[in-house]
Design a protein around this motif. Structure first.
Motif, mmCIF file in Angstrom:
data_model
loop_
_atom_site.group_PDB
_atom_site.id
_atom_site.type_symbol
_atom_site.label_atom_id
_atom_site.label_comp_id
_atom_site.label_asym_id
_atom_site.label_seq_id
_atom_site.Cartn_x
_atom_site.Cartn_y
_atom_site.Cartn_z
ATOM 1 N N LEU A 44 9.478 -1.172 9.231
ATOM 2 C CA LEU A 44 9.230 -2.408 8.326
ATOM 3 C C LEU A 44 8.489 -3.494 9.098
ATOM 4 N N ASP A 45 7.314 -3.948 8.865
ATOM 5 C CA ASP A 45 6.705 -5.428 9.305
ATOM 6 C C ASP A 45 6.777 -6.221 8.232
ATOM 7 N N LEU A 46 8.180 -7.212 8.326
ATOM 8 C CA LEU A 46 8.552 -8.112 7.180
ATOM 9 C C LEU A 46 7.523 -9.096 6.857
ATOM 10 N N GLY A 47 7.274 -9.417 5.821
ATOM 11 C CA GLY A 47 6.440 -10.495 5.188
ATOM 12 C C GLY A 47 6.153 -10.492 3.742
ATOM 13 N N THR A 48 5.256 -11.333 3.269
ATOM 14 C CA THR A 48 4.695 -11.524 2.071
ATOM 15 C C THR A 48 3.940 -10.403 1.677
ATOM 16 N N VAL A 49 3.096 -9.894 2.593
ATOM 17 C CA VAL A 49 2.632 -8.652 2.661
ATOM 18 C C VAL A 49 3.233 -7.765 3.700
ATOM 19 N N ALA A 50 4.051 -6.853 3.388
ATOM 20 C CA ALA A 50 4.888 -6.244 4.150
ATOM 21 C C ALA A 50 4.104 -4.778 4.675
ATOM 22 N N GLY A 51 4.222 -4.435 5.797
ATOM 23 C CA GLY A 51 3.813 -3.121 6.172
ATOM 24 C C GLY A 51 5.073 -2.182 6.283
ATOM 25 N N TRP A 52 4.961 -0.722 5.991
ATOM 26 C CA TRP A 52 5.942 -0.080 5.856
ATOM 27 C C TRP A 52 5.606 1.607 6.375
ATOM 28 N N ALA A 53 6.575 2.064 7.107
ATOM 29 C CA ALA A 53 6.041 3.588 7.428
ATOM 30 C C ALA A 53 7.454 4.206 7.398
ATOM 31 N N ILE A 54 7.436 5.402 6.950
ATOM 32 C CA ILE A 54 8.889 6.272 6.702
ATOM 33 C C ILE A 54 8.590 7.542 7.448
ATOM 34 N N ARG A 55 9.362 8.118 8.165
ATOM 35 C CA ARG A 55 9.596 9.464 8.570
ATOM 36 C C ARG A 55 10.762 10.070 7.862
ATOM 37 N N THR A 56 10.441 11.300 7.008
ATOM 38 C CA THR A 56 11.321 11.868 6.093
ATOM 39 C C THR A 56 12.004 12.937 6.847
ATOM 40 N N ALA A 57 13.000 13.542 6.415
ATOM 41 C CA ALA A 57 13.890 14.489 7.182
ATOM 42 C C ALA A 57 13.072 15.541 7.650
ATOM 43 N N ASP A 58 12.092 15.938 6.782
ATOM 44 C CA ASP A 58 11.205 17.109 7.296
ATOM 45 C C ASP A 58 9.951 16.787 8.172
ATOM 46 N N GLY A 59 10.015 15.771 8.824
ATOM 47 C CA GLY A 59 9.223 15.285 9.844
ATOM 48 C C GLY A 59 7.778 14.752 9.200
ATOM 49 N N THR A 60 7.631 14.452 8.030
ATOM 50 C CA THR A 60 6.535 13.636 7.365
ATOM 51 C C THR A 60 6.393 12.526 7.454
ATOM 52 N N ILE A 61 5.366 11.653 7.828
ATOM 53 C CA ILE A 61 5.277 10.345 8.082
ATOM 54 C C ILE A 61 4.315 9.901 7.118
ATOM 55 N N VAL A 62 4.620 8.860 6.341
ATOM 56 C CA VAL A 62 3.903 8.232 5.128
ATOM 57 C C VAL A 62 4.026 6.644 5.454
ATOM 58 N N SER A 63 2.961 6.249 5.394
ATOM 59 C CA SER A 63 3.077 4.404 5.467
ATOM 60 C C SER A 63 2.210 3.923 4.339
ATOM 61 N N GLY A 64 2.279 2.355 4.162
ATOM 62 C CA GLY A 64 1.537 1.796 3.463
ATOM 63 C C GLY A 64 1.818 0.139 3.469
ATOM 64 N N THR A 65 1.335 -0.449 2.549
ATOM 65 C CA THR A 65 1.735 -1.734 2.335
ATOM 66 C C THR A 65 2.207 -2.235 1.079
ATOM 67 N N VAL A 66 2.944 -3.242 0.991
ATOM 68 C CA VAL A 66 3.415 -3.808 -0.328
ATOM 69 C C VAL A 66 3.491 -5.312 -0.526
ATOM 70 N N SER A 67 3.062 -5.854 -1.340
ATOM 71 C CA SER A 67 3.061 -7.401 -1.592
ATOM 72 C C SER A 67 4.098 -8.074 -2.279
ATOM 73 N N PHE A 68 4.781 -8.691 -1.798
ATOM 74 C CA PHE A 68 5.883 -9.665 -2.620
ATOM 75 C C PHE A 68 5.330 -10.899 -2.881
ATOM 76 N N ARG A 69 4.018 -11.335 -2.811
ATOM 77 C CA ARG A 69 3.344 -12.558 -3.176
ATOM 78 C C ARG A 69 4.112 -12.938 -4.493
ATOM 79 N N PRO A 70 4.699 -14.083 -4.576
ATOM 80 C CA PRO A 70 5.266 -14.773 -5.884
ATOM 81 C C PRO A 70 4.186 -15.153 -6.892
ATOM 82 N N SER A 71 4.276 -14.778 -8.232
ATOM 83 C CA SER A 71 3.270 -15.590 -9.256
ATOM 84 C C SER A 71 3.847 -17.008 -9.396
ATOM 85 N N ARG A 72 2.665 -17.603 -10.108
ATOM 86 C CA ARG A 72 3.263 -19.086 -10.412
ATOM 87 C C ARG A 72 4.296 -19.318 -11.147
#
Length: 192
Positions: A44-72
């Motif tokens: 994880l790259d922690l932050g309001t817009v966080a980057g993430w990457a995961i390697r599953t048990a079978d060796g597959t690597i998947v990644s993306g970003t997720v936003s935790f920007r609050p609404s007003r």
């Protein structure tokens, strides 16, 4: 009032992922004592817009970003509740998580950034403790030196280095998460 979850650029499994050109070799034969959950690594790259990457048990690597920007309309803790819920969902979709590695930031540009990072860090480490998941912070310089060859490499150099490894990160957050994951895999979490 309905709770709205943070959206991700990618969820597991995905067919339109920012897919890497490489897949790690299988971890071990089914008879091995290492469980699938223990073999799954989250970075994880922690932050309001966080980057993430995961390697599953079978060796597959998947990644993306997720936003935790609050609404007003959100209270101050809603982003952290969304983050915790997202972690639960990611762990469930991955079949469990064995270890978490995150970017350990020691210097922030502003007070708000420091407070936000601290909230994400507290939420993550409490979640890991509650779920008995090993976790480790990786210094920024260590990640940059590993992936780009210089401890003070800029964002563009990190993105270029991750792309040279066959990945297609959407932004610097995803590139950082991929770099952390590759570091964790290739150094066995800093052991080598």
């Amino acid at each position: 009032m309905e709770t709205i979850m943070a959206s991700t650029t990618l969820t597991l499994p995905a067919t339109d992922a920012s897919a890497p050109a490489i897949t790690a070799p299988p971890l071990s034969p089914p008879s091995a004592k290492i469980s699938a959950t223990k073999a799954t690594i989250l970075a994880l790259d922690l932050g309001t817009v966080a980057g993430w990457a995961i390697r599953t048990a079978d060796g597959t690597i998947v990644s993306g970003t997720v936003s935790f920007r609050p609404s007003r309309y959100d209270g101050g803790g809603m982003r952290y509740l969304r983050f915790r819920s997202w972690l639960d969902r990611l762990a469930s979709e991955a079949g469990g998580i064995g270890s978490v590695h995150f970017e350990e930031v020691r210097r922030h540009i502003g007070t708000d950034a420091a407070h936000t990072y601290g909230g994400f860090l507290a939420t993550l480490t409490a979640w890991c403790e509650q779920n008995e998941i090993a976790y480790q912070g990786v210094p920024v310089g260590t990640i940059k030196r590993f992936i780009a060859g210089k401890g003070n490499a800029d964002k563009a150099a990190v993105i270029a280095a991750v792309r040279a490894r066959g990945f297609v990160p959407a932004d610097d957050n995803e590139a950082d998460a991929i770099a952390i994951l590759l570091w964790a895999i290739e150094t066995s979490g800093g052991v080598r």
